[in-house]
Structure formats: structure tokens, C-alpha cells
Design a protein around this motif. Structure first.
Motif, PDB file in Angstrom:
ATOM      1  N   ALA A  79       0.835  -1.207   0.000  1.00  0.00           N
ATOM      2  CA  ALA A  79       0.000   0.000   0.000  1.00  0.00           C
ATOM      3  C   ALA A  79       0.869   1.255   0.000  1.00  0.00           C
ATOM      4  O   ALA A  79       0.583   2.225  -0.715  1.00  0.00           O
ATOM      5  CB  ALA A  79      -0.927  -0.005   1.215  1.00  0.00           C
ATOM      6  N   ILE A  80       1.939   1.230   0.792  1.00  0.00           N
ATOM      7  CA  ILE A  80       2.879   2.357   0.822  1.00  0.00           C
ATOM      8  C   ILE A  80       3.470   2.577  -0.563  1.00  0.00           C
ATOM      9  O   ILE A  80       3.517   3.705  -1.063  1.00  0.00           O
ATOM     10  CB  ILE A  80       4.018   2.091   1.834  1.00  0.00           C
ATOM     11  CG1 ILE A  80       3.502   2.184   3.270  1.00  0.00           C
ATOM     12  CG2 ILE A  80       5.169   3.082   1.625  1.00  0.00           C
ATOM     13  CD1 ILE A  80       4.523   1.758   4.316  1.00  0.00           C
ATOM     14  N   PHE A  81       3.901   1.488  -1.204  1.00  0.00           N
ATOM     15  CA  PHE A  81       4.546   1.621  -2.513  1.00  0.00           C
ATOM     16  C   PHE A  81       3.598   2.212  -3.546  1.00  0.00           C
ATOM     17  O   PHE A  81       3.951   3.166  -4.249  1.00  0.00           O
ATOM     18  CB  PHE A  81       5.063   0.272  -2.993  1.00  0.00           C
ATOM     19  CG  PHE A  81       5.519   0.305  -4.431  1.00  0.00           C
ATOM     20  CD1 PHE A  81       6.673   0.984  -4.784  1.00  0.00           C
ATOM     21  CD2 PHE A  81       4.770  -0.294  -5.435  1.00  0.00           C
ATOM     22  CE1 PHE A  81       7.088   1.057  -6.102  1.00  0.00           C
ATOM     23  CE2 PHE A  81       5.174  -0.227  -6.762  1.00  0.00           C
ATOM     24  CZ  PHE A  81       6.343   0.453  -7.098  1.00  0.00           C
ATOM     25  N   VAL A  82       2.403   1.662  -3.659  1.00  0.00           N
ATOM     26  CA  VAL A  82       1.463   2.131  -4.684  1.00  0.00           C
ATOM     27  C   VAL A  82       1.112   3.598  -4.463  1.00  0.00           C
ATOM     28  O   VAL A  82       1.155   4.413  -5.399  1.00  0.00           O
ATOM     29  CB  VAL A  82       0.185   1.268  -4.698  1.00  0.00           C
ATOM     30  CG1 VAL A  82      -0.854   1.873  -5.637  1.00  0.00           C
ATOM     31  CG2 VAL A  82       0.505  -0.160  -5.105  1.00  0.00           C
ATOM     32  N   TRP A  83       0.802   3.948  -3.234  1.00  0.00           N
ATOM     33  CA  TRP A  83       0.404   5.337  -2.954  1.00  0.00           C
ATOM     34  C   TRP A  83       1.559   6.292  -3.175  1.00  0.00           C
ATOM     35  O   TRP A  83       1.412   7.328  -3.845  1.00  0.00           O
ATOM     36  CB  TRP A  83      -0.103   5.464  -1.517  1.00  0.00           C
ATOM     37  CG  TRP A  83      -0.483   6.888  -1.201  1.00  0.00           C
ATOM     38  CD1 TRP A  83      -1.664   7.513  -1.495  1.00  0.00           C
ATOM     39  CD2 TRP A  83       0.356   7.881  -0.589  1.00  0.00           C
ATOM     40  NE1 TRP A  83      -1.621   8.839  -1.087  1.00  0.00           N
ATOM     41  CE2 TRP A  83      -0.402   9.079  -0.528  1.00  0.00           C
ATOM     42  CE3 TRP A  83       1.648   7.861  -0.066  1.00  0.00           C
ATOM     43  CZ2 TRP A  83       0.114  10.258   0.028  1.00  0.00           C
ATOM     44  CZ3 TRP A  83       2.167   9.032   0.476  1.00  0.00           C
ATOM     45  CH2 TRP A  83       1.404  10.210   0.522  1.00  0.00           C
ATOM     46  N   LEU A  84       2.723   5.968  -2.617  1.00  0.00           N
ATOM     47  CA  LEU A  84       3.847   6.897  -2.682  1.00  0.00           C
ATOM     48  C   LEU A  84       4.402   7.027  -4.103  1.00  0.00           C
ATOM     49  O   LEU A  84       4.741   8.125  -4.545  1.00  0.00           O
ATOM     50  CB  LEU A  84       4.952   6.439  -1.726  1.00  0.00           C
ATOM     51  CG  LEU A  84       6.146   7.386  -1.552  1.00  0.00           C
ATOM     52  CD1 LEU A  84       5.676   8.776  -1.121  1.00  0.00           C
ATOM     53  CD2 LEU A  84       7.126   6.821  -0.512  1.00  0.00           C
ATOM     54  N   PHE A  85       4.461   5.921  -4.839  1.00  0.00           N
ATOM     55  CA  PHE A  85       4.947   5.987  -6.212  1.00  0.00           C
ATOM     56  C   PHE A  85       4.004   6.823  -7.077  1.00  0.00           C
ATOM     57  O   PHE A  85       4.438   7.652  -7.889  1.00  0.00           O
ATOM     58  CB  PHE A  85       5.085   4.585  -6.791  1.00  0.00           C
ATOM     59  CG  PHE A  85       5.645   4.562  -8.196  1.00  0.00           C
ATOM     60  CD1 PHE A  85       6.952   4.917  -8.447  1.00  0.00           C
ATOM     61  CD2 PHE A  85       4.842   4.187  -9.267  1.00  0.00           C
ATOM     62  CE1 PHE A  85       7.467   4.907  -9.741  1.00  0.00           C
ATOM     63  CE2 PHE A  85       5.347   4.160 -10.555  1.00  0.00           C
ATOM     64  CZ  PHE A  85       6.664   4.523 -10.793  1.00  0.00           C
ATOM     65  N   THR A  86       2.701   6.631  -6.895  1.00  0.00           N
ATOM     66  CA  THR A  86       1.716   7.408  -7.648  1.00  0.00           C
ATOM     67  C   THR A  86       1.826   8.892  -7.333  1.00  0.00           C
ATOM     68  O   THR A  86       1.838   9.743  -8.225  1.00  0.00           O
ATOM     69  CB  THR A  86       0.295   6.909  -7.334  1.00  0.00           C
ATOM     70  OG1 THR A  86       0.191   5.517  -7.645  1.00  0.00           O
ATOM     71  CG2 THR A  86      -0.738   7.676  -8.128  1.00  0.00           C
ATOM     72  N   PHE A  87       1.924   9.200  -6.046  1.00  0.00           N
ATOM     73  CA  PHE A  87       2.051  10.600  -5.629  1.00  0.00           C
ATOM     74  C   PHE A  87       3.334  11.209  -6.171  1.00  0.00           C
ATOM     75  O   PHE A  87       3.340  12.329  -6.702  1.00  0.00           O
ATOM     76  CB  PHE A  87       2.035  10.685  -4.101  1.00  0.00           C
ATOM     77  CG  PHE A  87       2.258  12.078  -3.571  1.00  0.00           C
ATOM     78  CD1 PHE A  87       1.208  12.984  -3.513  1.00  0.00           C
ATOM     79  CD2 PHE A  87       3.525  12.478  -3.143  1.00  0.00           C
ATOM     80  CE1 PHE A  87       1.418  14.276  -3.029  1.00  0.00           C
ATOM     81  CE2 PHE A  87       3.735  13.764  -2.669  1.00  0.00           C
ATOM     82  CZ  PHE A  87       2.679  14.663  -2.609  1.00  0.00           C
ATOM     83  N   MET A  88       4.435  10.478  -6.046  1.00  0.00           N
ATOM     84  CA  MET A  88       5.738  10.973  -6.476  1.00  0.00           C
ATOM     85  C   MET A  88       5.765  11.253  -7.975  1.00  0.00           C
ATOM     86  O   MET A  88       6.253  12.295  -8.428  1.00  0.00           O
ATOM     87  CB  MET A  88       6.810   9.944  -6.114  1.00  0.00           C
ATOM     88  CG  MET A  88       8.229  10.310  -6.492  1.00  0.00           C
ATOM     89  SD  MET A  88       9.361   8.975  -6.067  1.00  0.00           S
ATOM     90  CE  MET A  88       8.772   7.686  -7.190  1.00  0.00           C
ATOM     91  N   GLN A  89       5.226  10.333  -8.765  1.00  0.00           N
ATOM     92  CA  GLN A  89       5.260  10.478 -10.216  1.00  0.00           C
ATOM     93  C   GLN A  89       4.353  11.585 -10.732  1.00  0.00           C
ATOM     94  O   GLN A  89       4.633  12.202 -11.757  1.00  0.00           O
ATOM     95  CB  GLN A  89       4.858   9.149 -10.879  1.00  0.00           C
ATOM     96  CG  GLN A  89       5.897   8.046 -10.723  1.00  0.00           C
ATOM     97  CD  GLN A  89       7.180   8.350 -11.477  1.00  0.00           C
ATOM     98  OE1 GLN A  89       8.094   8.957 -10.947  1.00  0.00           O
ATOM     99  NE2 GLN A  89       7.261   7.911 -12.716  1.00  0.00           N
ATOM    100  N   ASN A  90       3.256  11.836 -10.032  1.00  0.00           N
ATOM    101  CA  ASN A  90       2.255  12.787 -10.531  1.00  0.00           C
ATOM    102  C   ASN A  90       2.287  14.158  -9.866  1.00  0.00           C
ATOM    103  O   ASN A  90       1.715  15.110 -10.385  1.00  0.00           O
ATOM    104  CB  ASN A  90       0.856  12.197 -10.366  1.00  0.00           C
ATOM    105  CG  ASN A  90       0.655  10.941 -11.192  1.00  0.00           C
ATOM    106  OD1 ASN A  90       1.203  10.808 -12.280  1.00  0.00           O
ATOM    107  ND2 ASN A  90      -0.125  10.002 -10.674  1.00  0.00           N
ATOM    108  N   ARG A  91       2.968  14.258  -8.719  1.00  0.00           N
ATOM    109  CA  ARG A  91       2.886  15.509  -7.966  1.00  0.00           C
ATOM    110  C   ARG A  91       4.253  16.129  -7.638  1.00  0.00           C
ATOM    111  O   ARG A  91       4.287  17.249  -7.129  1.00  0.00           O
ATOM    112  CB  ARG A  91       2.139  15.261  -6.640  1.00  0.00           C
ATOM    113  CG  ARG A  91       0.717  14.761  -6.807  1.00  0.00           C
ATOM    114  CD  ARG A  91      -0.182  15.832  -7.400  1.00  0.00           C
ATOM    115  NE  ARG A  91      -1.551  15.384  -7.523  1.00  0.00           N
ATOM    116  CZ  ARG A  91      -2.467  15.473  -6.566  1.00  0.00           C
ATOM    117  NH1 ARG A  91      -2.122  15.989  -5.395  1.00  0.00           N
ATOM    118  NH2 ARG A  91      -3.692  15.041  -6.757  1.00  0.00           N
TER     119      ARG A  91
END
Length: 406
Positions: free
Chosen positions: A299-311
């Protein structure tokens, strides 16, 4: 009678030494094979014009890592060198030599982790120079502190809190350190050209999902050598480590599938997130604790990777900072939570120590990476030119494409 007993004892000792050497050699081979997993995970993620470079970097990094660890890293971590005659080196069936091979495969995972973050725009030889100093000095500094008791850190933990820092197979020592080193390298490199268009982030789709999946499978299988063989002796082999690795992996898969909304990239990184996190406490946790550890990690990976790549402007191509750096840090802390007897664990671990030790690993990784990559950035530069990046690292560096033009 005494002579017969002595002969039997000698035979048992020789068999034990041979078994331990073979056991650890098989572990070293399995972890060595994991580097193929790193390679194909990167090949499947980067664009076609960078696939050759991904393959070459991982193999070249391993060669440089071997030299750096042989001459400097192993000495920094364990105070041992190989400058004696071959007969002395081969004593005890060469167990110490196989131990070096096994621990080398861990050390070489650091640049393999970094490679995934800096993909598609990094220069070749400057990065190899960085690999030499990271594997030769920065990584073994923390490795020796945790796994060899250097500088008295573990003694201080035990005297002050009643327990040392527990990291059985390297959630923090290997993955956490590698991920945070990669973050600094990624920041120095900056974003790939074309990632921001008209003020909006654009994500490049993976070039080859089958290769990405192959990399994830190779890593997942090899991880059972990474974790179970960390006992380093056959009498220390533990079915609990294998079971906990399995449960964390399964938790990572299911969570990544759900939270990542069936995205194949997330699903194939999910087991890796769980396995990264469970390394530290795989010999302590109850399987249910390992399952929760894997669930949280994915859950940490999916959320943080998505946030990092898009924001953010952190252009971490494979998401190695969230996958290894942050999930590795979570694994160090999770060992202090689910290793407690109150939660079904084996006990003998302190949550306070796990937090402090994890932060210490992050601090050394960040500081060391800043020094190494910062100097290289100033002296030679780390990044390809805009034209070289546009043409792709395959043609710009290796003068060849991954596919034929015919």
C-alpha cells in the motif's frame, strides 16, 4: 576407542563445514541470479531506446562492485582481506570465500537498486565510479555497524535498550540504504525531458510488460535464497523465514492488485514490496505479522509511487525509493512491532532500537550518497545531454539498438 571417537568427530566436523559451504554457495547463486531480475524489471519498464543500457548497467555494476568489495568493502565491514596464500584462503572448504560471495551479492544489490531510479538519462562511466565508492565504502560502513558490531553501535543499543538492532536479511541494511542512496542520485539527475508537458506530469508507459513480469518473478524466487540463506549455516535454516517471506509476498500481491486497480506494473512490484519489508523480521514474526507487513508495504509503494510520479519533480523511473527505501524502512520498524511476543513474535527486539537504527541507516545513506554523487556531479556530470537522452542511452552510449532495423 578415543581415536575412533576423534575420527568420527573429525568426519562430522568436515561434513558440517562442507554442508555449510554448499548451503551458503547455493544462497549466493540464488541472490546472484536476482540481479537478472533487477535487469529485466528495468528493461521492461524503460522505453525501448534504453533497454540495452539497462542490461549493460546491471552487469557492469556487478563487475565494479566485485572489485570494490574485494579490495575495500569487505575489509571496511568485517576487517578481513584476501592477501594471503590460496591454501590459507581455502581452509574449512573455503567457507569464508563463499561467505564473501554471498555478502557481495547483497552489496551489489545497492547499485542495481540505484540503476532503476536513474534510468534513461544517466551517463555510464560516472555512474560506475559512483558504484565503486558506494559499494567500497558507504554501504559497508553501515553493514559493518549492524552485522559486525563495528563502532560499538550495537553494544550501545543492547546496553541502553536491552536489545540490538535486528535486521536478519537486510530490509534496512541493503534495501533501505540502497533506496535512499538512489533518491539522492535521482534528485541530482533531475527529471527526464518530456515528463512535464504544458505544466502537467506525463508518465511513460512500460515498454515490455512480459520482461517486467519476468524480472519480478526472478526476484521473487531468488528472494527465498536472500532471506532463508541469511542464516549462513545449515543448522540455522528456518522454515519460519520461508513461511514469513511467502506470506509477506502474498500480502503484497493482493494489496497491490486492489490498491493499484489491477495495474500490471503495480501487481508485479507488490510482491517485491512485501519481500523488501519482511527481510528484517522474517526470523521473528508470526506469519500473520508478516502478512500485515507485506500488506502495508504494498500500500505504501502504490500510494507513494503514484504521488511521487504525478505531484513531485522526483523522477524515480522504477520507484526504487518507495519500493526499497521507504518499504525497507517500514520493514525495520515492522520487525520491532510484529517481532514482539505480545503479537505472536519471537521477542528479543526493541521498537525504539528499530526506529533509531533505521534512521541511522537512512542518515548514512543520504550523507554518503550526497558526497559521492555530489562530487561526481560537480567534476564530470551525471547526466546525458538533451540530445543524447532524446536519442536514447542505447545509441548514445552503446552505439546499438535493442531491436534490429530490418
Amino acid at each position: 576407542m578415543d581415536e575412533s571417537i576423534s575420527q568420527v568427530n573429525g568426519a562430522v566436523q568436515a561434513l558440517t563445514q562442507s554442508s555449510d559451504t554448499l548451503f551458503l554457495l547455493l544462497g549466493a547463486i540464488m541472490v546472484f541470479l536476482m540481479h537478472a531480475g533487477f535487469a529485466f524489471l528495468e528493461v521492461g519498464t524503460v522505453r525501448h531506446k534504453n533497454q540495452v543500457n539497462a542490461l549493460v548497467k546491471i552487469l557492469a555494476d556487478f563487475g565494479v562492485s566485485t572489485i570494490a568489495y574485494f579490495f575495500f568493502g569487505y575489509w571496511v565491514a568485517y576487517g578481513q582481506t584476501f592477501f594471503v596464500d590460496a591454501q590459507t584462503l581455502s581452509a574449512g572448504n573455503g567457507y569464508e570465500l563463499v561467505k564473501f560471495f554471498f555478502l557481495l551479492t547483497f552489496a551489489a544489490a545497492i547499485p542495481a537498486i540505484v540503476s532503476g531510479g536513474i534510468a534513461e538519462r544517466a551517463r555510464f562511466y560516472p555512474i560506475l565510479i559512483g558504484t565503486f565508492f558506494i559499494v567500497g565504502f558507504i554501504y559497508p560502513l553501515f553493514e559493518g555497524m549492524i552485522w559486525n558490531g563495528n563502532f560499538g553501535l550495537q553494544d550501545w543499543f543492547e546496553a541502553t535498550f536491552g536489545a540490538g538492532f535486528h535486521d536478519f536479511a537486510g530490509s534496512v541494511v541493503v534495501h533501505g540504504v540502497g533506496g535512499w542512496i538512489a533518491l539522492i542520485a535521482v534528485i541530482f539527475l533531475g527529471m527526464r525531458h518530456g515528463r512535464v508537458r504544458a505544466g502537467k506530469h506525463t508518465n511513460f508507459a512500460p515498454s515490455n510488460i512480459p520482461f517486467l513480469a519476468l524480472g519480478a518473478w526472478i526476484l521473487s524466487v531468488g528472494w527465498f535464497g536472500f532471506n532463508v540463506m541469511s542464516a549462513q549455516a545449515i543448522n540455522g535454516i528456518s522454515g519460519l523465514v520461508a513461511m514469513n517471506s511467502l506470506m509477506a509476498m502474498a500480502g503484497g500481491i493482493i494489496t497491490a492488485m486492489i490498491v493499484g486497480k489491477n495495474d500490471p506494473g503495480f501487481i508485479h512490484n507488490g510482491p517485491l514490496a512485501g519481500l523488501v519489508a519482511v527481510c528484517a523480521g522474517s526470523d521473528l514474526m508470526h506469519p500473520l505479522g508478516a502478512l500485515v507487513t507485506g500488506i502495508v508495504a504494498a500500500a505504501i509503494f502504490v500510494w507513494l509511487f503514484t504521488f511521487m510520479q504525478n505531484r513531485t519533480k522526483i523522477d524515480d523511473v522504477l520507484g526504487v525509493w518507495p519500493l526499497h527505501g521507504v518499504c525497507g524502512a517500514w520493514g525495520g520498524i515492522a520487525a520491532g512491532i510484529f517481532g514482539q511476543q505480545a503479537l505472536g513474535g519471537m521477542g528479543g527486539v526493541s521498537l525504539t532500537v528499530q526506529i533509531i537504527g533505521t534512521l541511522a541507516g537512512i542518515a548514512i545513506a543520504v550523507a554518503g550518497s550526497f558526497i559521492v554523487y555530489g562530487i561526481i556531479h560537480k567534476v564530470t556530470g551525471l547526466r546525458l545531454t538533451q540530445e543524447e537522452e532524446y536519442n536514447g542511452a542505447d545509441l548514445s552510449i552503446h552505439k546499438i539498438s535493442s531491436t534490429s532495423e530490418d
